[in-house]
Enzyme design. Structure first.
Site, short mmCIF file in Angstrom:
data_model
loop_
_atom_site.label_atom_id
_atom_site.label_comp_id
_atom_site.label_asym_id
_atom_site.label_seq_id
_atom_site.Cartn_x
_atom_site.Cartn_y
_atom_site.Cartn_z
CB CYS A 75 -0.91 0.00 1.22
SG CYS A 75 0.00 0.09 2.79
CB ALA A 78 4.02 -0.64 2.19
NE ARG A 109 12.24 -3.15 0.91
CZ ARG A 109 12.88 -2.42 0.00
NH1 ARG A 109 13.17 -1.16 0.22
NH2 ARG A 109 13.24 -2.94 -1.15
CG HIS A 208 7.60 4.35 -4.08
ND1 HIS A 208 7.54 3.42 -5.10
CD2 HIS A 208 7.79 3.64 -2.94
CE1 HIS A 208 7.70 2.21 -4.60
NE2 HIS A 208 7.85 2.32 -3.29
#
Length: 504
Positions: A75, A78, A109, A208
């Site tokens: 989403c 994220a 990550r 982003h």
């Protein structure tokens, strides 16, 4: 190569038709636009770099997933928290909303960083306003403000705070911008509100973009310049944009750039500081690795500050050499000679890696399904090892991503966008590649099919994969996956028990 499907474009086209037959007519019509086979397109627009038009960019992309089918997309939250802002190490990133989204992003990550966690670095720490029912009813502005005050007492060395809004925030209308402005005045630190509620857009890709716009609006447009005010730029200053230092990728890349004579002003976002972001507009060139996540801020810096930008690829020796030379063309002979010196220095390492691993991997087939840049950039690293990428696709790619993919893939490659769980499983079952590279959600079902797998979002707890050092690790990991003897012992229990032995 493929075992249960005819080799070549026609075989893959027939496979697409077979897979689509499982859908109702309406879903079949929609999904057909997302699946194709790579081929030259005589009527298409030629690419600037290659002069070739490819049918890769005719794939439909960046639209809503079909309801009722499984998608592995993330989403907007994220995309902002997990990708762009989260790896900035000396800022605190608050997940504003219920604890669930914060827990999802907690493990991060593997964005490696240098610093003292809890003192001047906070990447692996998770902060959430932990919304309860009363906060949904009465709003969470005051709770957010109080939390920022508490964090300033606990972590005085933090350089600022970002507010990563979750879905409920967009629904109830919390004014995170007002809170950010107020706390900026009170604490005299950068406060960045990010409207990245998960329901925005069709995937993490919009997250982003939103995060890039937050950098533009709250660091450059409304910020005071910070570290940029005292920084004296040099003629060889560059920024590395869109490298998240997964497993140390950015460090491996930075070694090469500095060895050729460039000065890396900052790396976004892996191992990044707020100061690196602030002084970025003073660099001469932006080098962007993950185009999808960071092209927006590069375009802004070009328009606002005149900083040129270019995309590069540090996966595999052939693309590393090509990228180093392309980067060097933007500078004088000193840097151009430096690029050739670096390429020559690492050629013996490349020769050793290829001599050891290429005979073990030559001709092996690979299917990829990842996000960001990997579905295209990593193709040439497999090529350098003599491997063959037979299928690739993006979770959240846009049309320009697929256009760029045409540079890398061979004609006849299976292309799939936002592939559903059913489609990917059927493609893998039928093609039976020697290796699949995808995400954690796909890893275990693929291994249960008896097919080797590498987690290509965060390198399966390995890395780096960028740069020459990364290529050696990449080759080793592919060999470990494919040539592991366990795959020769892979039989279902009902085929290997006493009954099966008796039947023989």
């Amino acid at each position: 190569m493929a075992k249960d499907v005819d080799d070549g474009p026609e075989g893959y086209k027939a496979l697409i038709e077979e897979v689509l037959e499982a859908y109702p007519d309406k879903a079949k019509k929609k999904r057909a636009k997302h699946l194709t086979v790579s081929a030259p397109d005589p009527e298409g627009e030629p690419d600037e770099a290659t002069g070739i038009a490819s049918k890769c960019d005719t794939v439909k992309s960046n639209i809503k997933s079909v309801p009722g089918v499984m998608t592995v997309r993330g989403c907007a939250y994220a995309g902002s928290k997990g990708v762009v802002w989260g790896p900035v190490k000396d800022m605190i990133h608050i997940s504003h909303g219920p604890v669930g989204c914060g827990q999802y992003s907690w493990s991060q990550r593997r964005n490696y960083y240098i610093g003292k966690t809890g003192v001047d670095s906070f990447v692996t720490m998770q902060f959430t306003t932990d919304f309860q029912e009363k906060d949904i009813v009465f709003g969470g502005d005051k709770k957010l403000g109080k939390m920022i005050d508490e964090l300033e007492e606990l972590f005085p060395l933090s350089k600022g705070t970002t507010i990563q809004s979750e879905c409920p925030i967009g629904l109830i209308g919390d004014d995170i911008e007002a809170v950010a402005k107020q706390k900026n005045k009170e604490h005299e630190k950068t406060m960045v509100p990010v409207r990245c509620e998960g329901f925005r857009g069709v995937s993490q890709s919009l997250g982003h973009h939103i995060a890039n716009d937050a950098v533009r609006d709250w660091v450059y447009e409304k910020g005071d310049g910070g570290a940029a005010k005292e920084y004296e730029p040099g003629q060889y200053d560059v920024n590395v944009i869109g490298d998240y230092n997964i497993g140390g990728d950015a460090w491996a890349s930075r070694i090469l750039l500095e060895e050729m004579g460039l000065n890396v002003v900052g790396n976004w976002s892996g191992d990044a500081t707020l100061a690196e972001i602030e002084r970025a507009p003073k660099a001469r060139l932006n080098l962007i690795h993950c185009y999808r996540s960071m092209n927006y801020i590069c375009r802004y810096m070009e328009e606002k500050f005149g900083v040129a930008w270019m995309e590069y690829n540090f996966f595999g020796p052939s693309q590393i050499a090509a990228s180093l030379r392309a980067i060097a063309k933007n500078f004088d002979e000193t840097i151009q000679e430096g690029a050739e010196r670096v390429i020559a220095k690492y050629q013996p390492l490349v020769d050793q890696v290829n001599a050891k691993f290429r005979p073990r991997l030559e001709g092996k087939s690979v299917m990829l399904y990842v996000g960001g840049l990997r579905p295209r950039h990593v193709v040439t690293a497999y090529d350098d090892l003599g491997m063959n990428v037979v299928g690739t696709g993006y979770e959240f790619g846009h049309g320009d991503d697929y256009k760029r993919t045409g540079h890398y893939v061979k004609e006849g490659t299976l292309i799939y966008d936002d592939v559903t769980g059913y489609e990917l499983e059927k493609f893998i079952e039928t093609i039976r590649p020697d290796l699949v590279g995808s995400g954690i959600k796909e890893k275990y079902p693929v291994q249960k099919m008896g097919i080797p797998f590498r987690q290509m979002h965060s390198w399966d707890y390995s890395g780096p994969y960028h740069g020459y050092d990364g290529y050696a690790i990449f080759a080793r990991d592919m060999d470990l996956a494919i040539n592991n003897p366990v795959w020769g012992m892979y039989d279902a229990p009902w085929k290997s028990g006493p009954a099966a032995i008796a039947a023989e």
